[in-house]
Scaffold this motif. Structure first.
Motif, PDB file in Angstrom:
ATOM      1  N   GLN A 132       4.218  -0.384  16.284  1.00  0.00           N
ATOM      2  CA  GLN A 132       3.574  -1.697  16.237  1.00  0.00           C
ATOM      3  C   GLN A 132       2.216  -1.661  16.938  1.00  0.00           C
ATOM      4  OE1 GLN A 132       4.968  -4.455  14.637  1.00  0.00           O
ATOM      5  NE2 GLN A 132       6.513  -2.976  13.935  1.00  0.00           N
ATOM      6  N   LYS A 133       1.413  -2.684  16.625  1.00  0.00           N
ATOM      7  CA  LYS A 133       0.144  -2.943  17.308  1.00  0.00           C
ATOM      8  C   LYS A 133      -0.811  -1.755  17.262  1.00  0.00           C
ATOM      9  CE  LYS A 133       2.236  -6.286  20.483  1.00  0.00           C
ATOM     10  NZ  LYS A 133       2.459  -6.679  21.906  1.00  0.00           N
ATOM     11  N   LEU A 134      -0.867  -1.104  16.102  1.00  0.00           N
ATOM     12  CA  LEU A 134      -1.820  -0.012  15.953  1.00  0.00           C
ATOM     13  C   LEU A 134      -3.237  -0.562  16.025  1.00  0.00           C
ATOM     14  CD1 LEU A 134      -2.391   2.986  15.346  1.00  0.00           C
ATOM     15  CD2 LEU A 134      -2.334   2.393  12.906  1.00  0.00           C
ATOM     16  N   ALA A 135      -4.051   0.060  16.854  1.00  0.00           N
ATOM     17  CA  ALA A 135      -5.449  -0.342  17.019  1.00  0.00           C
ATOM     18  C   ALA A 135      -6.299   0.911  17.106  1.00  0.00           C
ATOM     19  CB  ALA A 135      -5.623  -1.184  18.279  1.00  0.00           C
ATOM     20  N   ARG A 185     -16.327  12.328   9.309  1.00  0.00           N
ATOM     21  CA  ARG A 185     -17.704  12.348   8.803  1.00  0.00           C
ATOM     22  C   ARG A 185     -18.461  11.120   9.281  1.00  0.00           C
ATOM     23  NH1 ARG A 185     -19.816  14.894   4.734  1.00  0.00           N
ATOM     24  NH2 ARG A 185     -20.820  12.987   3.995  1.00  0.00           N
ATOM     25  N   PRO A 186     -19.763  11.269   9.568  1.00  0.00           N
ATOM     26  CA  PRO A 186     -20.577  10.094   9.914  1.00  0.00           C
ATOM     27  C   PRO A 186     -20.687   9.141   8.730  1.00  0.00           C
ATOM     28  CG  PRO A 186     -21.682  12.147  10.519  1.00  0.00           C
ATOM     29  CD  PRO A 186     -20.523  12.527   9.660  1.00  0.00           C
ATOM     30  N   GLY A 187     -20.770   7.853   9.035  1.00  0.00           N
ATOM     31  CA  GLY A 187     -20.990   6.853   8.001  1.00  0.00           C
ATOM     32  C   GLY A 187     -19.915   6.807   6.944  1.00  0.00           C
ATOM     33  N   THR A 188     -18.649   7.028   7.333  1.00  0.00           N
ATOM     34  CA  THR A 188     -17.551   7.110   6.364  1.00  0.00           C
ATOM     35  C   THR A 188     -16.420   6.164   6.759  1.00  0.00           C
ATOM     36  OG1 THR A 188     -18.103   9.440   5.954  1.00  0.00           O
ATOM     37  CG2 THR A 188     -15.932   8.693   5.228  1.00  0.00           C
ATOM     38  N   HIS A 189     -15.799   5.578   5.748  1.00  0.00           N
ATOM     39  CA  HIS A 189     -14.717   4.614   5.960  1.00  0.00           C
ATOM     40  C   HIS A 189     -13.373   5.354   5.915  1.00  0.00           C
ATOM     41  CE1 HIS A 189     -13.052   0.553   6.038  1.00  0.00           C
ATOM     42  NE2 HIS A 189     -12.176   0.939   5.136  1.00  0.00           N
ATOM     43  N   TYR A 190     -12.507   5.105   6.926  1.00  0.00           N
ATOM     44  CA  TYR A 190     -11.202   5.765   7.010  1.00  0.00           C
ATOM     45  C   TYR A 190     -10.089   4.728   7.168  1.00  0.00           C
ATOM     46  CZ  TYR A 190     -13.741  10.115   7.767  1.00  0.00           C
ATOM     47  OH  TYR A 190     -14.561  11.200   7.625  1.00  0.00           O
ATOM     48  N   ARG A 191      -8.879   5.140   6.735  1.00  0.00           N
ATOM     49  CA  ARG A 191      -7.694   4.284   6.835  1.00  0.00           C
ATOM     50  C   ARG A 191      -6.593   5.089   7.512  1.00  0.00           C
ATOM     51  NH1 ARG A 191      -3.129   2.857   3.627  1.00  0.00           N
ATOM     52  NH2 ARG A 191      -2.738   0.605   3.571  1.00  0.00           N
ATOM     53  N   PHE A 192      -6.069   4.591   8.656  1.00  0.00           N
ATOM     54  CA  PHE A 192      -5.077   5.320   9.433  1.00  0.00           C
ATOM     55  C   PHE A 192      -3.768   4.535   9.547  1.00  0.00           C
ATOM     56  CE2 PHE A 192      -9.188   6.713  11.180  1.00  0.00           C
ATOM     57  CZ  PHE A 192      -9.065   8.080  11.049  1.00  0.00           C
ATOM     58  N   THR A 193      -2.646   5.277   9.566  1.00  0.00           N
ATOM     59  CA  THR A 193      -1.338   4.714   9.897  1.00  0.00           C
ATOM     60  C   THR A 193      -0.624   5.698  10.821  1.00  0.00           C
ATOM     61  OG1 THR A 193      -0.356   5.715   7.917  1.00  0.00           O
ATOM     62  CG2 THR A 193      -1.074   3.415   7.742  1.00  0.00           C
ATOM     63  N   ALA A 206       5.850   3.538   8.012  1.00  0.00           N
ATOM     64  CA  ALA A 206       4.497   3.640   8.568  1.00  0.00           C
ATOM     65  C   ALA A 206       4.082   2.314   9.179  1.00  0.00           C
ATOM     66  CB  ALA A 206       3.514   4.046   7.485  1.00  0.00           C
ATOM     67  N   SER A 207       3.275   2.399  10.214  1.00  0.00           N
ATOM     68  CA  SER A 207       2.724   1.195  10.838  1.00  0.00           C
ATOM     69  C   SER A 207       1.799   0.475   9.860  1.00  0.00           C
ATOM     70  CB  SER A 207       1.927   1.578  12.084  1.00  0.00           C
ATOM     71  OG  SER A 207       0.748   2.287  11.696  1.00  0.00           O
ATOM     72  N   ARG A 208       1.384  -0.685  10.236  1.00  0.00           N
ATOM     73  CA  ARG A 208       0.331  -1.333   9.455  1.00  0.00           C
ATOM     74  C   ARG A 208      -0.909  -0.444   9.525  1.00  0.00           C
ATOM     75  NH1 ARG A 208      -3.948  -3.759  11.904  1.00  0.00           N
ATOM     76  NH2 ARG A 208      -3.914  -3.914  14.185  1.00  0.00           N
ATOM     77  N   ALA A 209      -1.725  -0.485   8.479  1.00  0.00           N
ATOM     78  CA  ALA A 209      -2.915   0.355   8.435  1.00  0.00           C
ATOM     79  C   ALA A 209      -4.074  -0.297   9.171  1.00  0.00           C
ATOM     80  CB  ALA A 209      -3.319   0.611   6.989  1.00  0.00           C
ATOM     81  N   ILE A 210      -4.884   0.525   9.803  1.00  0.00           N
ATOM     82  CA  ILE A 210      -6.152   0.040  10.348  1.00  0.00           C
ATOM     83  C   ILE A 210      -7.277   0.815   9.679  1.00  0.00           C
ATOM     84  CG2 ILE A 210      -5.184  -0.620  12.572  1.00  0.00           C
ATOM     85  CD1 ILE A 210      -6.642   1.876  13.700  1.00  0.00           C
ATOM     86  N   GLU A 211      -8.426   0.191   9.560  1.00  0.00           N
ATOM     87  CA  GLU A 211      -9.570   0.806   8.900  1.00  0.00           C
ATOM     88  C   GLU A 211     -10.713   0.937   9.896  1.00  0.00           C
ATOM     89  OE1 GLU A 211     -10.411  -1.289   5.312  1.00  0.00           O
ATOM     90  OE2 GLU A 211      -8.459  -0.810   4.419  1.00  0.00           O
ATOM     91  N   ILE A 212     -11.300   2.115   9.914  1.00  0.00           N
ATOM     92  CA  ILE A 212     -12.374   2.430  10.852  1.00  0.00           C
ATOM     93  C   ILE A 212     -13.519   3.062  10.070  1.00  0.00           C
ATOM     94  CG2 ILE A 212     -13.062   3.879  12.817  1.00  0.00           C
ATOM     95  CD1 ILE A 212     -10.176   3.704  13.801  1.00  0.00           C
TER      96      ILE A 212
END
Length: 324
Positions: A132-135, A185-193, A206-212
Motif C-alpha cells: 500500500q501507499k506506493l509513492a 533515461r532523462p526526459g522519460t515517463h515511467y510506470r512502477f508497481t 501488484a500495488s497501485r501504479a505510480i508514474e514518474i
C-alpha cells in the motif's frame, strides 16, 4: 550475412539469432570483475542476484553467474540481474559473477556474496497482502526513489519485487520499504508497481501504479528513435529485398526488439533470439518479385519501460534500383 523473411510472414513475430559483429584486431585485456554484486533471498527456494551495468565501452558480451564454484546461469550483456531458483530452504549459499568480452576472455569472478534462504512454510498457498501507499519521485535525470507502507501483521514477506511497466527490474528485502531505481533515461515517463513475495513463493497483487517522469538535464538527449536508419534494395533468386540498417537508440541498456512498418502499416516485430548485435544492426525483408515498385520503411525500438520509442526517419526504396 543477410537474413530474410517473406512478406507473407510479416504479421508474425520473428526470432533471430544475433550475428557476430566486427572483430577487433587489437588484443583485448580481460575486463574487471562485475561491481556492486548483491544477492537477496526471494523465497525459500530462490535468490535474486544483481550487479552494476558497466560502461558502454567495456566490450562485455555476457556474464556467468556462479553458486559457490558451480556455474548456474549464462546471461546476455544487456541483463544485470537474474533469479536463481531450485534452491533449498534454510540453506546458506554464496553467489558471484564474472564478465565475458567478445574475444572470449573472462574477467576474474567478483567477490562471493553470502545469502541464506528462509525456512519453508508447509502448505502455504496464501499470498501476502497488496503493498500500500506506493509513492516515488525522480532522483536526478537517470534514477528514481520509491517507498511504500509495510504490510500490517506477520505475513512472512521475504522480498518486494519492483516492476517497470510489465517487467521486474529490482528486488529488495522483505524488511525494506523503499528502493532506489537506476539506469533510467532523462526526459522519460515511467510506470512502477511493487509486489510482495513470501517464503513459499506466493506473490501478492501488484500495488497501485505510480508514474514518474525523469527531468531532462543539460546535454541529455531524450530521443528514442533508432539512429542513422538506412534502407537499400538488392535482388536475389528472382526476388527483391529491402535491406535495413541502423544503430540502436541509447536507452541505457540493450534494445531487445523493434517494430517494422512498410508503407505506413505495421509489418512485423523483430526480436533478437540472442544478444542484440553491437554497432550497426542489419535486417532484410523480401517485398516483391517485380522491379520498379516503391516501398516506404521505418522502425521503432521497444524501450526499457515497455513502451515503443519514436519512429526512425522513413526511407523509400524502389525495387531493382541502386541504394538510396
Amino acid at each position: 550475412m543477410r537474413r530474410f523473411i517473406s512478406l507473407a510472414a510479416l504479421t508474425s513475430a520473428v526470432v533471430l539469432t544475433a550475428a557476430a559483429c566486427g572483430s577487433n584486431d587489437e588484443e583485448q585485456k580481460a575486463p574487471s570483475p562485475p561491481a556492486g554484486v548483491t544477492a537477496q533471498a526471494g523465497s525459500a527456494t530462490s535468490v535474486h542476484v544483481m550487479w552494476n551495468q558497466p560502461s558502454e565501452k567495456s566490450g562485455i558480451t555476457g556474464y556467468e553467474v556462479y553458486r559457490g564454484k558451480s556455474k548456474v546461469k549464462d546471461v546476455p550483456a544487456g541483463t544485470t540481474m537474474i533469479d536463481v531458483t531450485g534452491l533449498k530452504p534454510s540453506t546458506s549459499y554464496t553467489f558471484s559473477v564474472r564478465a565475458r568480452i567478445d574475444d572470449g576472455t573472462f574477467s576474474p569472478r567478483s567477490g562471493e556474496i553470502p545469502v541464506t534462504t528462509p525456512a519453508a512454510v508447509a502448505e502455504d498457498k496464501v499470498a501476502p497482502a497488496q503493498p500500500q501507499k506506493l509513492a516515488g519521485s525522480s532522483d536526478g535525470a537517470r534514477a528514481a526513489r520509491l517507498s511504500w507502507a509495510k504490510a500490517p501483521g506477520d505475513q512472512g514477506i521475504t522480498s518486494y519485487d519492483i516492476y517497470q511497466g510489465g517487467s521486474k527490474i529490482h528486488s529488495v528485502s522483505g524488511d525494506a520499504t523503499s528502493a532506489h531505481i537506476t539506469r533510467l533515461r532523462p526526459g522519460t515517463h515511467y510506470r512502477f508497481t511493487v509486489a510482495a513475495r513470501d517464503a513459499a513463493d506466493n506473490t501478492s497483487p501488484a500495488s497501485r501504479a505510480i508514474e514518474i517522469t525523469t527531468p531532462r538535464g543539460p546535454g541529455d538527449d531524450p530521443d528514442t528513435a533508432p539512429i542513422d536508419f538506412r534502407a537499400a534494395t538488392h535482388s536475389a533468386d528472382g526476388g527483391h529485398y529491402v535491406d535495413l540498417s541502423w544503430f540502436a537508440p541509447k536507452t541505457g541498456t540493450d534494445v531487445p526488439s523493434y517494430q517494422i512498418y512498410v508503407n505506413g502499416a505495421f509489418a512485423t516485430t523483430l526480436i533478437w533470439g540472442g544478444e542484440p548485435p553491437k554497432g550497426r544492426a542489419t535486417y532484410s525483408v523480401f517485398v516483391s518479385k517485380k522491379a520498379g515498385e516503391t516501398y516506404r520503411v521505418k522502425l521503432r525500438a521497444k524501450l526499457p519501460d515497455g513502451n515503443w520509442g519514436k519512429f526512425s526517419e522513413e526511407r523509400s526504396i524502389v525495387t531493382g534500383a541502386t541504394r538510396r
